[in-house]
Write an enzyme that holds these catalytic residues in place. Sequence first.
Site, PDB file in Angstrom:
ATOM      1  N   ASP A   4       0.813  -1.145  -0.120  1.00 33.67           N
ATOM      2  CA  ASP A   4       0.089   0.106  -0.161  1.00 33.67           C
ATOM      3  C   ASP A   4       0.956   1.172  -0.119  1.00 33.67           C
ATOM      4  O   ASP A   4       2.159   1.166   0.063  1.00 33.67           O
ATOM      5  CB  ASP A   4      -0.906  -0.042   1.179  1.00 33.67           C
ATOM      6  CG  ASP A   4      -1.771   1.161   1.288  1.00 33.67           C
ATOM      7  OD1 ASP A   4      -2.349   1.563   0.484  1.00 33.67           O
ATOM      8  OD2 ASP A   4      -1.638   1.701   2.446  1.00 33.67           O
TER       9      ASP A   4
ATOM     10  N   ASP B 194       0.026   5.061   0.816  1.00 32.57           N
ATOM     11  CA  ASP B 194      -0.274   5.947   1.896  1.00 32.57           C
ATOM     12  C   ASP B 194      -0.265   5.280   3.298  1.00 32.57           C
ATOM     13  O   ASP B 194      -1.034   4.479   3.661  1.00 32.57           O
ATOM     14  CB  ASP B 194      -1.433   6.863   1.806  1.00 32.57           C
ATOM     15  CG  ASP B 194      -1.508   7.630   0.533  1.00 32.57           C
ATOM     16  OD1 ASP B 194      -0.426   7.907   0.008  1.00 32.57           O
ATOM     17  OD2 ASP B 194      -2.611   7.939   0.005  1.00 32.57           O
TER      18      ASP B 194
HETATM   19 MG   LIG Z   1      -2.700   3.319   3.482  1.00 36.46          MG
END
Ligand SMILES: [Mg+2]
Length: 183
Positions: free
Chosen positions: A6, A8
């Site tokens: 992922d 962020d």
């Molecule tokens: Mg995230």
Amino acid sequence: MLVILDRDGVINEYDGSYICSPAQWHPLPGSLEAIGQLCGAGFRIAIATNQSGIARGYYDLDTLEAMHDKLRQLLKAHGGTVDFIAYCPHHPDEHCQCRKPATGLFGQIREHYGLGSLTGAVMVGDSRKDLEAGLAVGCDTYLVRTGNGLETEQHLLERPLEGVQVFDNLAAVVDHLLAGKSR
Ligand SMILES: [Mg+2]
Ligand SMILES: [Zn+2]
């Protein structure tokens, strides 16, 4: 081996507000070094990221590309490369097949590498959506305590997800993966 990250809250700082420009994109301490170490050890790196800020009109695709150019440039200094960035530009209300916890982004990544399945690949995320998607496609799934991670860990106490391992940050996951590789 393939590691799907992922973005962020795993690679860059995330406090719940949208990151709308390269200037707002700041790597978490140690994350780029960790990705560089993985690349040095022969791992391939892909990113799967929900970017509903595009559908919401907070930034456009060119700006997203510019953020990812910054990521790639900074990563290069640590000897790292990202092969493929799969992003979902849709609003949650669109109920698309790619916004995590749906698995469309993982399908794009699987096709990019020409793999029959993602079983045994690694997924690292800070939100429950990431973990659910990773588990659904058979990844070894890790939660990090950066970004949304502490909140997600709390939530796992109430609604557990079988098979998720928890580490403080991406660097700690990478230490674990590299230790496993040399065993
Ligand atoms: Mg995230
Ligand atoms: Zn989507």
